[in-house]
Write a protein that holds these residues in place. Structure first.
Motif, PDB file in Angstrom:
ATOM      1  N   ASN A 193      -4.047  -1.197   7.027  1.00 12.42           N
ATOM      2  CA  ASN A 193      -4.589   0.065   7.510  1.00 12.42           C
ATOM      3  C   ASN A 193      -5.232   0.885   6.406  1.00 12.42           C
ATOM      4  O   ASN A 193      -6.221   1.588   6.640  1.00 12.42           O
ATOM      5  CB  ASN A 193      -3.479   0.892   8.173  1.00 12.42           C
ATOM      6  N   LEU A 194      -4.669   0.814   5.203  1.00 16.89           N
ATOM      7  CA  LEU A 194      -5.160   1.636   4.099  1.00 16.89           C
ATOM      8  C   LEU A 194      -6.065   0.865   3.141  1.00 16.89           C
ATOM      9  O   LEU A 194      -6.519   1.421   2.134  1.00 16.89           O
ATOM     10  CB  LEU A 194      -3.969   2.218   3.319  1.00 16.89           C
ATOM     11  N   SER A 195      -6.325  -0.421   3.467  1.00 19.86           N
ATOM     12  CA  SER A 195      -7.133  -1.277   2.583  1.00 19.86           C
ATOM     13  C   SER A 195      -6.527  -1.383   1.189  1.00 19.86           C
ATOM     14  O   SER A 195      -7.231  -1.381   0.174  1.00 19.86           O
ATOM     15  CB  SER A 195      -8.582  -0.758   2.498  1.00 19.86           C
ATOM     16  N   TYR A 196      -5.187  -1.457   1.129  1.00 25.16           N
ATOM     17  CA  TYR A 196      -4.467  -1.681  -0.120  1.00 25.16           C
ATOM     18  C   TYR A 196      -3.919  -3.103  -0.110  1.00 25.16           C
ATOM     19  O   TYR A 196      -3.855  -3.762   0.926  1.00 25.16           O
ATOM     20  CB  TYR A 196      -3.271  -0.733  -0.266  1.00 25.16           C
ATOM     21  N   SER A 197      -3.481  -3.572  -1.264  1.00 27.54           N
ATOM     22  CA  SER A 197      -2.706  -4.803  -1.302  1.00 27.54           C
ATOM     23  C   SER A 197      -1.256  -4.466  -0.957  1.00 27.54           C
ATOM     24  O   SER A 197      -0.827  -3.314  -1.070  1.00 27.54           O
ATOM     25  CB  SER A 197      -2.761  -5.425  -2.701  1.00 27.54           C
ATOM     26  N   GLU A 198      -0.498  -5.480  -0.530  1.00 27.28           N
ATOM     27  CA  GLU A 198       0.918  -5.252  -0.233  1.00 27.28           C
ATOM     28  C   GLU A 198       1.660  -4.818  -1.494  1.00 27.28           C
ATOM     29  O   GLU A 198       2.578  -3.997  -1.428  1.00 27.28           O
ATOM     30  CB  GLU A 198       1.553  -6.514   0.360  1.00 27.28           C
ATOM     31  N   ARG A 199       1.269  -5.361  -2.643  1.00 26.73           N
ATOM     32  CA  ARG A 199       1.915  -4.972  -3.894  1.00 26.73           C
ATOM     33  C   ARG A 199       1.710  -3.484  -4.173  1.00 26.73           C
ATOM     34  O   ARG A 199       2.615  -2.791  -4.625  1.00 26.73           O
ATOM     35  CB  ARG A 199       1.370  -5.811  -5.055  1.00 26.73           C
ATOM     36  N   THR A 200       0.509  -2.984  -3.870  1.00 24.37           N
ATOM     37  CA  THR A 200       0.240  -1.558  -4.083  1.00 24.37           C
ATOM     38  C   THR A 200       1.139  -0.707  -3.201  1.00 24.37           C
ATOM     39  O   THR A 200       1.707   0.294  -3.656  1.00 24.37           O
ATOM     40  CB  THR A 200      -1.241  -1.245  -3.789  1.00 24.37           C
ATOM     41  N   VAL A 201       1.284  -1.092  -1.953  1.00 22.82           N
ATOM     42  CA  VAL A 201       2.146  -0.331  -1.037  1.00 22.82           C
ATOM     43  C   VAL A 201       3.579  -0.323  -1.542  1.00 22.82           C
ATOM     44  O   VAL A 201       4.247   0.719  -1.579  1.00 22.82           O
ATOM     45  CB  VAL A 201       2.083  -0.918   0.393  1.00 22.82           C
ATOM     46  N   LYS A 202       4.065  -1.493  -1.965  1.00 24.78           N
ATOM     47  CA  LYS A 202       5.426  -1.573  -2.487  1.00 24.78           C
ATOM     48  C   LYS A 202       5.580  -0.714  -3.739  1.00 24.78           C
ATOM     49  O   LYS A 202       6.607  -0.038  -3.918  1.00 24.78           O
ATOM     50  CB  LYS A 202       5.792  -3.023  -2.800  1.00 24.78           C
TER      51      LYS A 202
END
Length: 222
Positions: A185-194
């Protein structure tokens, strides 16, 4: 935060990594019932109640959240560093925030505690995610929203402290999206979200994603 997963985390060699779980219950029948459900799962490594809780998922089973159960939760999570799953018949409104702020990120209703449902909650707790029943999530949002409105009316409250990116992430987490969905949804990587969630939890001394959402709701960010 309130996500599901059907596979355990992978170890460095590609084999599934077993999750250490200790089952706690004041009633020995409840304890044996939960152990029987989890024993069927190869992803689980069952440990004794008196084993070191650090790095272990503590599954605490009870009928109601009385003072004895709450004291044990605090000791396991705050004192010994366990990640907790609470299985209960019911929770009163006054108990809900107390449980979340104690550090419990996963809650299962007793009548829904099948082997599959328990495994889902254990996986979420092991990842540091949250897993709440849908009706409980709605109550949490309503309860914290009411607390925030009350605080704002009394003190002229103004929020500060979370970055816009942290607010964006937590808003989607509160809606029930898992890490991958938030990232998409935010066009981030999963690592960035974590990393975003880990960073705000570390900075604000929050215990898990559920606690982070409760904080954001209480402070009026979402």
């Amino acid at each position: 935060m309130f996500s599901t997963s059907r596979t355990a985390c992978s170890g460095s060699a590609g084999a599934p990594e077993r999750i250490p779980v200790a089952v706690h219950a004041l009633d020995p029948l409840l304890r044996e019932g939960a152990i029987g459900q989890l024993r069927r799962r190869p992803e689980i490594e069952l440990r004794e109640e008196n084993a070191s809780a650090s790095g272990t998922v503590a599954l605490l089973v009870g009928d109601v959240l009385d003072e004895e159960v709450l004291t044990r939760l605090r000791r396991l999570v705050r004192g010994e560093g366990a990640r907790a799953v609470l299985v209960v018949n019911s929770l009163r409104e006054a108990e809900l925030l107390e449980v979340i702020e104690c550090g419990v990120g996963a809650i299962v209703w007793r009548h829904e505690a099948t082997a599959t449902r328990l495994m889902q909650a254990v996986l979420a707790a092991a990842r540091g995610d949250g897993d709440l029943p849908a009706d409980l999530l709605g109550r949490l949002i309503s309860q914290v929203g009411a607390l925030h409105r009350s605080a704002a009316g009394r003190t002229g409250f103004l929020s500060s402290g979370l970055t816009p990116r942290e607010v964006d992430v937590l808003r989607l987490v509160a809606e029930g999206l898992d890490t991958g969905e938030v990232a998409s949804n935010l066009s981030y990587s999963e690592r960035t979200v974590k990393n975003v969630i880990h960073g705000l939890n570390t900075r604000l001394h929050l215990r898990n994603r559920a606690h982070a959402v409760a904080y954001a709701l209480r402070e009026g960010y979402i």
